[in-house]
Design an enzyme around this catalytic site. Structure first.
Site, PDB file in Angstrom:
ATOM      1  N   PHE A 144       0.805  -1.236   0.000  1.00 32.35           N
ATOM      2  CA  PHE A 144       0.000   0.000   0.000  1.00 32.35           C
ATOM      3  C   PHE A 144       0.835   1.283   0.000  1.00 32.35           C
ATOM      4  O   PHE A 144       2.048   1.216   0.014  1.00 32.35           O
ATOM      5  CB  PHE A 144      -1.112  -0.017   1.049  1.00 32.35           C
ATOM      6  CG  PHE A 144      -0.768  -0.144   2.518  1.00 32.35           C
ATOM      7  CD1 PHE A 144       0.509   0.055   3.003  1.00 32.35           C
ATOM      8  CD2 PHE A 144      -1.777  -0.462   3.427  1.00 32.35           C
ATOM      9  CE1 PHE A 144       0.774  -0.051   4.357  1.00 32.35           C
ATOM     10  CE2 PHE A 144      -1.517  -0.565   4.785  1.00 32.35           C
ATOM     11  CZ  PHE A 144      -0.241  -0.361   5.242  1.00 32.35           C
ATOM     12  N   GLU A 145       0.160   2.404  -0.121  1.00 32.94           N
ATOM     13  CA  GLU A 145       0.786   3.733  -0.361  1.00 32.94           C
ATOM     14  C   GLU A 145       1.606   3.702  -1.650  1.00 32.94           C
ATOM     15  O   GLU A 145       2.664   4.324  -1.747  1.00 32.94           O
ATOM     16  CB  GLU A 145       1.678   4.166   0.811  1.00 32.94           C
ATOM     17  CG  GLU A 145       1.018   4.172   2.159  1.00 32.94           C
ATOM     18  CD  GLU A 145       0.232   5.433   2.481  1.00 32.94           C
ATOM     19  OE1 GLU A 145      -0.455   5.426   3.504  1.00 32.94           O
ATOM     20  OE2 GLU A 145       0.281   6.420   1.728  1.00 32.94           O
ATOM     21  N   GLY A 146       1.104   2.974  -2.660  1.00 29.96           N
ATOM     22  CA  GLY A 146       1.858   2.782  -3.901  1.00 29.96           C
ATOM     23  C   GLY A 146       2.764   1.586  -3.712  1.00 29.96           C
ATOM     24  O   GLY A 146       3.564   1.564  -2.781  1.00 29.96           O
TER      25      GLY A 146
END
Lengths: 585, 254
Positions: A395-397
């Site tokens: 997550f968060e890219g």
């Protein structure tokens, strides 16, 4: 002097000019202690219950964190917050991270949940929602990802249409952290089929529904659901920021989220290290605690050195950010200029996300290994650490997306004339043909400072060769871009660790000096080895024939480091961790 | 009402302690410091009293020690004290010297209630509070586990040996040393930590307060000798009880 975003690749900086964890003020330490007390005394005893899962408990602890002021760090005082600097925010994230699932809920609430409203909200929207969010009365969530729009986030299918005095929202959002209990959502949608735009949507608006909880591998106590919008009427005043500028909101908030994720995983790594070392001291085989053995000590040393680099780079970034952000004039364009500065450091934000999350990945893996067969049994904490870690590289890219956006950020700066990459790359190539052999002076960590300089030459020749070879088509050569990204990531990591150690070496006690020197040696060696491997790989991807030979010889020469005493350094480092039973700084 | 709370900054008890080369003091170089736990009970009780009395009451926190001690004072300010006094001192002092220095700093300030910890976690003398009361010529109650203000007097309970408690009623001015169980100290909230930055801390040099000669001396300091290992009893409950009794009798402990 403050380095601007990505300038570390082309400039040198003095140790005294970086911010480090040793520089925390009394107030920052007190805020850390308050967080630690809450975590140790109240949340940690309930971690298993939270993971059962018990989302109500997460909501209660969020409210408790709200009472202590831990949800109001970012907003300015005039908006009812505390307007604290980013370094403090990271320090809190590190402490909260010990709580596993709760940490994810906390980070989503205070980061992607709160910051869109703080940075882009109109006064009307702030008056309406901010107090509820920063007191923990309402949970907050961020709705960008969709079933068919993950890494390719701009292709969302969620639609908003203008209908008289409101917008009509339709679509489904996927993997929404805090989805199960949040009362306020920042939702990204296409407005009138065209403009990527953000809206603030209350859970109680008619037509909002929440999907079932996902059955996840780890962080089981955090809530992850779909959020479905069916003909939801959204008042016009709930449009966030500007029409068609939703991507600014998403990217800037994610930039901060990436550093915060870095800080959080470092905090988690400290907990993993502490637990594994305690086990190693207790577990006896061959009539000795296994912490006596070199095979175990080497793991402890390598992981501690990487954690040191990871921690150093986080506070170096926030130190730079805090100085730059403090200079933003307090006028009506405050947040516009503020977010521009954050955007300028998007490369460093990506580095923080990738390096720190992979640091934790290695820590949980080796931590579990120290537990041996017991690490595979659910009754021992290593198992949860191992499962909980995995999400951080997603997550968060994803780490791939972050690796790809790093060279993109650097090259864009070069094209805009903000980084003199081209001229420096030319010089670096000349240096390959006519090498000079200056020996470093006999100053503190001279060999290591020379390594930092040399690795920047490696970056320049590799990135230069990539641009020359592929030109505009480089964007499609993802394997090359990721290799270039790795070189930049390891430069930043080894340089940050070195600068921090150098900054405090002279004031340190003799014992601490030995520890710092050991950290520098192990960190420099390990990061440089990883860097050289990425660079070599990149060279083979990019060049052939004489050019390849030249490039490889440059990487070999610039990648040299005399790490004599490496074994002793690892033992010193491991013994320091074992003696203290925790991360030794 | 003027209230004073005296606090000491002590090394984190989870630290690994080492004796300095001279053999009479702890090596402080890489230690982390925090507020003495018993003094946190004292701060909490003082803040509660101030909050109960409301307008017109004033709470001062005092600490003695080198520059780092400011951190402990700031924590007390963040918990609710109004102002601080820092007696700057780098020397190693015995309890009588510490009490005398505090006495010199506060003797003209007419504090009506003084709270201290029952003892410090590091040296554990449990004398400084009592000596201070003696120098000020006021009453003192030690090991307080319950405290209540009523009118111009106080109802307190102190802990005695063997789990007994003693109830006392007394008038101001008085000094109370606080024991575990008195209260649950609050966490300083972030807004209060930031507000505390603006509160005043008065610095006094210890040398200017004419410290008397020490009445006790540390001649040597060493880690306790390692004793024999713990013995684990095995078997069913009855057998273990018999074994335990036999062991205790053999060691003449019962």
């Amino acid at each position: 002097m403050v380095m601007k975003g990505s300038e570390f690749l082309v400039k040198e900086i003095l140790p005294s000019e970086v911010f480090t964890p040793e520089d925390f003020s009394d107030e920052q330490k007190q805020i850390r202690d308050t967080t630690r007390d809450l975590v140790d005394n109240e949340i940690l005893p309930q971690v298993e219950e939270i993971d059962s899962p018990n989302h109500q408990l997460v909501v209660e602890f969020l409210a408790k964190a709200g009472e202590l002021g831990l949800l109001m760090m970012d907003p300015k005082e005039e908006d009812g917050g505390l307007g604290l600097d980013k370094s403090t925010v990271m320090l809190v994230a590190e402490e909260i991270a010990h709580t596993g699932s709760f940490s994810v809920a906390f980070a989503a609430h205070t980061g992607i949940g709160t910051l869109p409203l703080v940075y882009y909200g109109s006064q009307t929207l702030k008056d309406k929602y901010l107090e509820k969010i920063i007191t923990g009365q309402w949970g907050a969530a961020f709705c960008l990802t969709e079933p068919n729009a993950g890494s390719d986030a701009m292709t969302v299918d969620t639609q908003a249409t203008t209908e008289g005095d409101h917008y009509l929202l339709n679509g489904t959002k996927q993997f929404i952290t805090n989805g199960g209990f949040a009362k306020l959502f920042t939702v990204f949608a296409r407005l009138d089929k065209e403009h990527f735009t953000a809206f603030m949507v209350e859970k109680d608006f008619v037509g909002v529904s929440i999907g079932p909880e996902e059955n996840k591998m780890g962080i089981k106590g955090s809530s992850t659901t779909q959020v479905i919008f069916d003909q939801v009427k959204v008042p016009k005043e709930n449009l966030l920021g500007e029409i068609g500028k939703g991507h600014h909101i998403a990217f800037n908030v994610l930039n901060i989220g990436r550093i915060k994720l870095g800080a959080a995983v470092n905090g988690a790594a400290k907990e993993v290290l502490k637990t594994s070392v305690a086990y190693a001291k207790e577990r006896k085989q061959f009539q000795h605690p296994i912490s006596d053995f070199g095979a175990i000590q080497e793991k402890i040393a390598d992981r501690t050195a990487q954690l040191f680099a990871a921690e150093s780079l986080i506070y170096r970034i926030t130190g730079d950010l805090d100085i730059a952000l403090a200079e933003v004039p307090q006028d009506e364009n405050y947040y516009k200029n503020y977010t521009k500065i954050i955007a300028d450091y998007n490369g460093e934000c990506a580095i923080a996300k990738v390096y720190c999350s992979e640091q934790l990945a290695a820590m949980v893996d080796e931590g579990l290994q120290i537990y041996g067969g017991y690490g595979f049994i659910k009754d021992y904490p290593a198992e949860r650490f191992y499962r909980d870690e995995r999400i951080n590289r997603l997550f968060e890219g994803t780490n791939e997306i972050n690796r790809l956006l790093l060279p993109d950020a650097i090259l864009k700066k070069s094209l805009k004339g903000e980084l003199p990459l081209q001229s420096l790359a030319m010089k670096a190539f000349e240096g390959l043909v006519n090498p000079s052999f200056d020996l470093p002076e006999e100053t503190l960590f001279a060999k290591e400072f020379q390594v930092v300089k040399n690795t920047k030459q490696i970056f320049l020749v590799l990135a230069g060769a990539a641009v020359q070879k592929f030109q505009m088509a480089l964007a499609k050569e993802q394997e090359v871009l990721m290799a270039v990204a790795d070189v930049a990531i390891y430069i930043y990591a080894l340089e940050s660790a070195l600068l921090r150690a150098a900054k405090h070496y002279n004031q340190a006690s003799d014992k601490r000096k030995k520890l710092l020197a050991a950290l520098v040696k192990v960190s420099t060696f390990n990061n440089l080895e990883a860097l050289a491997q990425a660079a070599k790989k990149g060279a083979f991807y990019i060049e052939e024939g004489d050019n390849l030979t030249l490039l490889l010889s440059g990487i070999r020469r610039y990648g040299k480091y005399d790490a004599s005493g490496l074994l002793q350094a690892k033992r010193t480092l491991a013994q320091s961790v074992i003696e203290q039973g925790k991360y030794p700084l | 009402m003027k209230i004073l709370v005296c606090v000491k900054q002590v090394p984190d008890m989870e630290s690994r302690f080492q004796v300095q080369a001279g053999g009479t003091a702890i090596e402080e170089a890489d230690l982390a410091f925090r507020v003495n736990e018993y003094d946190e009970f004292a701060i909490e009780e003082a803040v509660r009293l101030k909050e109960k009395l409301g307008e017109g009451s004033e709470l001062t926190v005092l600490s003695l020690g080198p520059q780092r001690v400011a951190e402990a004072i700031k924590k007390a300010l963040a918990m609710g004290c109004d102002q601080g006094i820092h007696i700057l001192d780098t020397a190693s002092r015995d309890p009588y010297q510490v009490a005398s220095l505090i006495y010199q700093a506060v003797k003209d300030q007419d504090f009506e209630v003084i709270f201290t910890g029952m003892q410090s976690q590091d040296l554990g003398y449990a004398q400084t509070g009592l000596l201070l009361a003696e120098l000020l010529g006021i009453e003192a109650v030690t090991t307080v586990v319950s405290f209540c203000q009523e009118g111009d007097g106080f109802l307190v309970q102190r802990e005695l040996e063997g789990g007994q408690r003693m109830n006392l009623k007394l008038q101001a001015p008085a000094l109370f040393t606080c024991q575990l169980g008195l209260n649950q100290p609050r966490y300083p909230t972030l807004p209060n930590i930031m507000k505390a930055k603006k509160k005043k801390i008065t610095q006094l040099e210890a040398a200017s307060l004419a410290p008397p000669a020490a009445r006790s001396q540390t001649t040597s300091l060493r880690p306790p000798a390692k004793k024999g290992q713990a013995k684990f009893l095995e078997g069913d409950l009855g057998a273990m009880a018999d074994q335990l009794v036999a062991e205790l009798k053999a060691k003449s402990l019962i």
